[in-house]
Design a protein around this motif. Structure first.
Motif, mmCIF file in Angstrom:
data_model
loop_
_atom_site.group_PDB
_atom_site.id
_atom_site.type_symbol
_atom_site.label_atom_id
_atom_site.label_comp_id
_atom_site.label_asym_id
_atom_site.label_seq_id
_atom_site.Cartn_x
_atom_site.Cartn_y
_atom_site.Cartn_z
ATOM 1 N N GLY A 10 0.803 -1.235 0.000
ATOM 2 C CA GLY A 10 0.000 0.000 0.000
ATOM 3 C C GLY A 10 0.826 1.270 0.000
ATOM 4 O O GLY A 10 0.380 2.308 0.484
ATOM 5 N N SER A 56 -4.690 -6.810 -1.683
ATOM 6 C CA SER A 56 -3.352 -7.407 -1.653
ATOM 7 C C SER A 56 -3.357 -8.813 -2.245
ATOM 8 O O SER A 56 -2.359 -9.252 -2.820
ATOM 9 C CB SER A 56 -2.853 -7.513 -0.213
ATOM 10 N N TYR A 256 -0.931 -14.387 3.513
ATOM 11 C CA TYR A 256 0.358 -14.685 2.891
ATOM 12 C C TYR A 256 0.746 -16.149 3.108
ATOM 13 O O TYR A 256 1.310 -16.782 2.221
ATOM 14 C CB TYR A 256 1.415 -13.693 3.398
ATOM 15 N N HIS A 347 -0.109 -2.116 -4.412
ATOM 16 C CA HIS A 347 -1.200 -1.216 -4.824
ATOM 17 C C HIS A 347 -1.035 0.091 -4.074
ATOM 18 O O HIS A 347 -0.229 0.185 -3.143
ATOM 19 C CB HIS A 347 -2.582 -1.812 -4.504
#
Ligand code: ZN
Ligand code: ZN
Length: 432
Positions: A10, A56, A256, A347
């Motif tokens: 981010g 994400s 993750y 992003h």
């Protein structure tokens, strides 16, 4: 050559008036990131394509060279990351306890940040863990905090909407079949069954003794399960097979862990340290250990800039970035030898305005012996827009990395039956 891919989650942002029209990254004092930019090639990267604001999950999926067509939905990564076993036909979604109130026959979210209510959630989840509606069997597995995974088994489709509006000015959403569902009837039946289950959950939870006790104590009732990211597992080609790298992910958190497991990467869970700079330093040490252990591709992730941006305080995000920058001191000597260092983000997360994530591209800097060093001397959104890499997409990144590490295949050669983008390490020898 080995690869260290650092994702500052981010990181990209918009200009903030309180920062004199700069973004938090531009306003931050970042001598180490600037030095990386000065020693390498820079550019901008659109995670999907210009203007698209991804989460994400899908952004990382594309950065790792997988396509949108292969994306199973975040629910799969969440469930696998929670350590749950998934059958190939199981549909899973994230389901989180929330406090809602009835307003004109609809449900309005009044509280999501339920605080330390683990024991209450555990007790409440027992009563809603198994139920069947239509031809769909629901199983809710509690994972801690306010989180759980909802399994939909039997005749279930993953092509349904969320009930979580992600915007608490909107009511809880009725589950509907997606317009582009592959089996429209099945999606419709699944949506109907999930609506019935959620209605039943609300009926069961709203007057539950746990909630009566909570309300007496002035706490919000935990009376609903917000659902999102319905998904079904898809078999993915392992990352090592796809790109020829033995990869390790250094990150924290369920998503993750799930991504690494589904892509066949090793996973090193990094403890979340309170101090941002120390946290990144400890991740860098774990990355170094992974290289020493023989892996040749490390994905190092920190969520810090994204979390700072979600507080909607540009100054706080700027300060967080400065702390991260401090941890990069001596980065290249730390990773001596032939290492390609890529620093970028997944992003943009705007620290002002109402969007969760936004569609601006993110800056990228790559340092390594093969890069065509450009004139950019600063790591920032606008500075990197003048970089030699130009503007690439997330799906280009692995090809760029394969090229810069001398691993890219001579296009068009047919050494293997599969169309792989990297030089094969092994072929089937012709035998006489
Ligand atoms: Zn992210
Ligand atoms: Zn975010």
């Amino acid at each position: 050559m080995r690869v260290l891919l650092i994702i500052l989650d981010g990181l990209g942002d918009r200009p903030a008036p309180e920062l004199g029209g700069k973004t938090p990254l531009e306003a931050a004092c970042t001598p180490n990131l600037d030095s990386l930019a000065a020693r390498g090639i820079t550019g901008l990267m659109d995670p999907i394509s210009p203007g698209i604001a991804p989460g994400s999950d899908v952004a990382h999926f594309l950065l790792f060279g997988y396509s949108l067509d292969e994306f199973p939905g975040r629910g799969v990564f969440e469930a696998v990351g929670e350590g749950l076993d998934l059958g190939s036909a199981d549909v899973v979604c994230r389901a989180s306890f929330a406090s809602v109130e009835e307003k004109g026959g609809c449900l309005k979210i009044v509280d999501r940040s339920i605080g330390a209510a683990e024991e209450d959630c555990r007790e409440l989840s027992r009563g809603v863990s198994e139920k069947e509606f239509g031809r769909v069997k629901f199983s809710f597995v509690y994972n801690g905090g306010r989180q759980g995974i909802l399994f939909l088994r039997g005749e279930a489709s993953s092509n349904i909407t969320d009930s979580d509006p992600f915007d608490d000015t909107l009511p809880v959403i009725k589950i509907q079949p997606l317009q582009n569902a592959d089996d429209k009837e099945k999606a419709k039946r699944t949506a109907g069954a999930l609506n019935s289950y959620l209605c039943w959950v609300y009926g069961h939870l709203k007057d539950h003794p746990v909630n009566q006790r909570r309300m007496k104590g002035g706490k919000p009732p935990l009376n609903f399960l917000l659902t999102k990211w319905a998904a079904r597992r898809r078999k993915l080609v392992p990352f090592a097979e796809k790109f020829g790298f033995g990869a390790t992910m250094v990150a924290s958190g369920v998503l993750y862990r799930g991504l690494a497991a589904e892509m066949g990467m090793d996973f090193i869970e990094s403890p979340n340290l309170k101090e941002t700079g120390e946290d990144l330093k400890s991740r860098l040490r774990l990355a170094k250990q992974a290289f020493e252990g023989g892996c040749d591709f490390v994905h190092l992730h920190t969520k810090a800039p994204d979390e700072a941006a979600h507080t909607k305080k540009p100054f706080f995000k700027r300060d967080t970035i400065e702390k991260l920058d401090g941890a990069f001191e001596g980065l290249s000597s730390f990773f001596s030898g032939d290492v390609l260092i890529v620093v970028t983000s997944d992003h943009s997360t705007p620290s002002s305005g109402s969007l969760i994530h936004s569609g601006e591209p993110v800056p990228i800097a790559i340092v390594g012996k093969n890069v065509r060093k450009d004139e950019v001397k600063e790591f920032g959104e606008r500075a990197c827009s003048r970089g030699g890499l130009g503007r690439i997409r997330g799906s280009d990144l692995m090809n760029v990395i394969l090229n810069l590490t001398d691993r890219v295949k001579y296009f068009g050669t047919r050494s293997t039956p599969e169309d792989i983008p990297h030089r094969p390490r092994k072929v089937i020898p012709f035998k006489i």
